[in-house]
Design a protein around this motif. Sequence first.
Motif, PDB file in Angstrom:
ATOM      1  N   LEU A 182       1.146  -6.396  27.504  1.00  9.07           N
ATOM      2  CA  LEU A 182       1.093  -5.727  26.197  1.00  9.07           C
ATOM      3  C   LEU A 182       2.407  -5.028  25.858  1.00  9.07           C
ATOM      4  CD1 LEU A 182      -2.487  -4.153  26.450  1.00  9.07           C
ATOM      5  CD2 LEU A 182      -1.813  -6.215  25.195  1.00  9.07           C
ATOM      6  N   LYS A 183       3.366  -5.117  26.784  1.00 12.55           N
ATOM      7  CA  LYS A 183       4.678  -4.478  26.608  1.00 12.55           C
ATOM      8  C   LYS A 183       4.534  -2.968  26.374  1.00 12.55           C
ATOM      9  CE  LYS A 183       6.956  -8.644  24.903  1.00 12.55           C
ATOM     10  NZ  LYS A 183       7.736  -9.287  23.816  1.00 12.55           N
ATOM     11  N   ILE A 184       3.690  -2.370  27.203  1.00  9.86           N
ATOM     12  CA  ILE A 184       3.449  -0.926  27.113  1.00  9.86           C
ATOM     13  C   ILE A 184       4.380  -0.187  28.076  1.00  9.86           C
ATOM     14  CG2 ILE A 184       1.788   0.908  27.632  1.00  9.86           C
ATOM     15  CD1 ILE A 184      -0.415  -1.026  26.758  1.00  9.86           C
ATOM     16  N   LYS A 185       4.987   0.875  27.589  1.00 12.70           N
ATOM     17  CA  LYS A 185       5.799   1.742  28.444  1.00 12.70           C
ATOM     18  C   LYS A 185       5.059   3.070  28.626  1.00 12.70           C
ATOM     19  CE  LYS A 185      10.458  -0.002  27.919  1.00 12.70           C
ATOM     20  NZ  LYS A 185      10.491  -0.415  29.325  1.00 12.70           N
ATOM     21  N   PRO A 186       4.561   3.336  29.818  1.00 13.48           N
ATOM     22  CA  PRO A 186       3.891   4.617  30.048  1.00 13.48           C
ATOM     23  C   PRO A 186       4.908   5.745  30.181  1.00 13.48           C
ATOM     24  CG  PRO A 186       3.983   3.411  32.095  1.00 13.48           C
ATOM     25  CD  PRO A 186       4.582   2.507  31.037  1.00 13.48           C
ATOM     26  N   ILE A 187       4.531   6.921  29.711  1.00 14.58           N
ATOM     27  CA  ILE A 187       5.343   8.117  29.905  1.00 14.58           C
ATOM     28  C   ILE A 187       4.607   8.962  30.941  1.00 14.58           C
ATOM     29  CG2 ILE A 187       6.348  10.152  28.813  1.00 14.58           C
ATOM     30  CD1 ILE A 187       6.216   8.587  26.150  1.00 14.58           C
ATOM     31  N   LEU A 188       5.256   9.182  32.068  1.00 10.46           N
ATOM     32  CA  LEU A 188       4.640   9.892  33.187  1.00 10.46           C
ATOM     33  C   LEU A 188       5.164  11.322  33.269  1.00 10.46           C
ATOM     34  CD1 LEU A 188       5.126   7.060  35.855  1.00 10.46           C
ATOM     35  CD2 LEU A 188       3.239   7.324  34.237  1.00 10.46           C
ATOM     36  N   SER A 189       4.342  12.194  33.807  1.00  7.62           N
ATOM     37  CA  SER A 189       4.756  13.588  33.933  1.00  7.62           C
ATOM     38  C   SER A 189       4.189  14.185  35.204  1.00  7.62           C
ATOM     39  CB  SER A 189       4.261  14.389  32.719  1.00  7.62           C
ATOM     40  OG  SER A 189       4.652  15.748  32.814  1.00  7.62           O
ATOM     41  N   LEU A 190       4.924  15.126  35.785  1.00  8.25           N
ATOM     42  CA  LEU A 190       4.365  15.928  36.873  1.00  8.25           C
ATOM     43  C   LEU A 190       4.870  17.354  36.743  1.00  8.25           C
ATOM     44  CD1 LEU A 190       6.111  15.302  40.288  1.00  8.25           C
ATOM     45  CD2 LEU A 190       6.786  14.004  38.295  1.00  8.25           C
ATOM     46  N   ASN A 191       3.965  18.289  36.923  1.00  7.77           N
ATOM     47  CA  ASN A 191       4.247  19.711  36.786  1.00  7.77           C
ATOM     48  C   ASN A 191       3.071  20.487  37.361  1.00  7.77           C
ATOM     49  OD1 ASN A 191       2.227  19.688  34.671  1.00  7.77           O
ATOM     50  ND2 ASN A 191       3.817  18.835  33.344  1.00  7.77           N
ATOM     51  N   LYS A 192       3.022  21.761  37.128  1.00  2.00           N
ATOM     52  CA  LYS A 192       1.945  22.568  37.694  1.00  2.00           C
ATOM     53  C   LYS A 192       0.588  22.170  37.136  1.00  2.00           C
ATOM     54  CE  LYS A 192       0.527  27.291  38.761  1.00  2.00           C
ATOM     55  NZ  LYS A 192       0.836  28.735  38.621  1.00  2.00           N
ATOM     56  N   SER A 193       0.543  21.807  35.851  1.00  2.28           N
ATOM     57  CA  SER A 193      -0.737  21.459  35.233  1.00  2.28           C
ATOM     58  C   SER A 193      -1.316  20.154  35.796  1.00  2.28           C
ATOM     59  CB  SER A 193      -0.606  21.347  33.713  1.00  2.28           C
ATOM     60  OG  SER A 193       0.193  20.241  33.354  1.00  2.28           O
ATOM     61  N   THR A 194      -0.450  19.273  36.326  1.00  5.08           N
ATOM     62  CA  THR A 194      -0.937  18.032  36.941  1.00  5.08           C
ATOM     63  C   THR A 194      -1.120  18.202  38.453  1.00  5.08           C
ATOM     64  OG1 THR A 194       1.237  17.063  37.450  1.00  5.08           O
ATOM     65  CG2 THR A 194       0.370  16.723  35.219  1.00  5.08           C
ATOM     66  N   LEU A 195      -0.929  19.445  38.930  1.00  4.84           N
ATOM     67  CA  LEU A 195      -0.999  19.780  40.359  1.00  4.84           C
ATOM     68  C   LEU A 195       0.009  18.973  41.180  1.00  4.84           C
ATOM     69  CD1 LEU A 195      -4.890  20.065  40.806  1.00  4.84           C
ATOM     70  CD2 LEU A 195      -3.216  21.871  40.338  1.00  4.84           C
ATOM     71  N   GLY A 196       1.148  18.679  40.540  1.00  7.21           N
ATOM     72  CA  GLY A 196       2.204  17.982  41.250  1.00  7.21           C
ATOM     73  C   GLY A 196       1.963  16.499  41.445  1.00  7.21           C
ATOM     74  N   LYS A 197       0.947  15.973  40.775  1.00 11.48           N
ATOM     75  CA  LYS A 197       0.674  14.536  40.854  1.00 11.48           C
ATOM     76  C   LYS A 197       1.178  13.860  39.593  1.00 11.48           C
ATOM     77  CE  LYS A 197      -3.474  15.162  43.688  1.00 11.48           C
ATOM     78  NZ  LYS A 197      -4.935  14.927  43.807  1.00 11.48           N
ATOM     79  N   VAL A 198       1.581  12.587  39.726  1.00 13.18           N
ATOM     80  CA  VAL A 198       2.083  11.845  38.578  1.00 13.18           C
ATOM     81  C   VAL A 198       0.921  11.501  37.654  1.00 13.18           C
ATOM     82  CG1 VAL A 198       3.247   9.754  37.814  1.00 13.18           C
ATOM     83  CG2 VAL A 198       3.999  10.892  39.902  1.00 13.18           C
ATOM     84  N   ASP A 199       1.054  11.865  36.383  1.00 14.52           N
ATOM     85  CA  ASP A 199      -0.008  11.636  35.405  1.00 14.52           C
ATOM     86  C   ASP A 199       0.570  10.911  34.194  1.00 14.52           C
ATOM     87  OD1 ASP A 199      -2.541  11.780  34.311  1.00 14.52           O
ATOM     88  OD2 ASP A 199      -2.183  13.714  33.352  1.00 14.52           O
ATOM     89  N   VAL A 200      -0.212  10.009  33.614  1.00 17.22           N
ATOM     90  CA  VAL A 200       0.209   9.308  32.399  1.00 17.22           C
ATOM     91  C   VAL A 200      -0.111  10.201  31.204  1.00 17.22           C
ATOM     92  CG1 VAL A 200      -0.086   7.258  30.955  1.00 17.22           C
ATOM     93  CG2 VAL A 200      -0.212   7.059  33.449  1.00 17.22           C
ATOM     94  N   VAL A 201       0.925  10.574  30.451  1.00 18.15           N
ATOM     95  CA  VAL A 201       0.711  11.475  29.309  1.00 18.15           C
ATOM     96  C   VAL A 201       0.725  10.737  27.973  1.00 18.15           C
ATOM     97  CG1 VAL A 201       1.575  13.513  30.488  1.00 18.15           C
ATOM     98  CG2 VAL A 201       3.172  12.069  29.239  1.00 18.15           C
TER      99      VAL A 201
END
Length: 283
Positions: A182-201
């Motif tokens: 589908l030619k999708i580019k995910p934007i990932l984030s990690l910070n305190k709110s994700t408890l340091g885990k990589v999350d797709v935002v």
Amino acid sequence: MKIAFLTDSGTGKSIQEMKDHGIFSLPLQIMIENQNYLDIEECSINDILTNLKKEKVIKTSLPPLGIIEETISHIKEEGYTHIVAVPMSKGLSGTYDAIEMIANQLEMPITMIDTYVAAYVQEHIILYLKQFTDQGGSLDEALSNIQSTIESCNTILIPDDLSHLKRSGRLTTFAATLASFLKIKPILSLNKSTLGKVDVVDKVRTLSKAMDLAVEKMKKDFVDKSYKVFIAHVDAMESAIILKEKILHMFHDLKVEIIELYAPIAVHTGIGCIGIQYFKPAK
């Protein structure tokens, strides 16, 4: 109280580089085709890039338990009475739990700090704690001062090729194949709110749109000239420069530095990945 400061190669620095600052460091492990190497000490980012281009299976792991035990035993033998440890995010690595477990087994008092990220923030915090206490500041005050850094920090990653996340086990084969189709580019984030885990935002169709959304996120987080901002990339300098231009167009008075993404993260995000890390430095 004689305090030892301990970190790992998630800082992007070698054992010797951290030793020059009076800090102990543990090397994470890089596994290439079932062969283990100590991060930085035996395997550089250039080695990682070469093997990523060959599409070899590369994984990461916490430092060898024997090295952790040996380092903490040495710290104790040197007369230190307390350890302050700032390893890579607990959500990314088992290093945090391993250090805490072995310190407890060796009856070594320890204060564990989860930065919820890695890379430059991890380095900034361990250096700040060491320098602040060396200058006569109390450990309690130093720990209080770094909270604003941890709270304000965000890391945004934009992978170019999801096959690396698939091969490293961070993304299912189905999800990677579907996103590529589908030619999708995910934007990932990690910070305190994700408890340091990589999350797709978010998910978008183009790299330019992904960059725009990342810059917009910085605006929503009220980033200003008091922040440190780093753009990290994996063999993608051209994209990093474009992203820097977009950031400076939105934030005219920011200082933005471009660096290579450190190996323990680059292994999973793959070639072409770009990212932003921003935070308020501790004072």
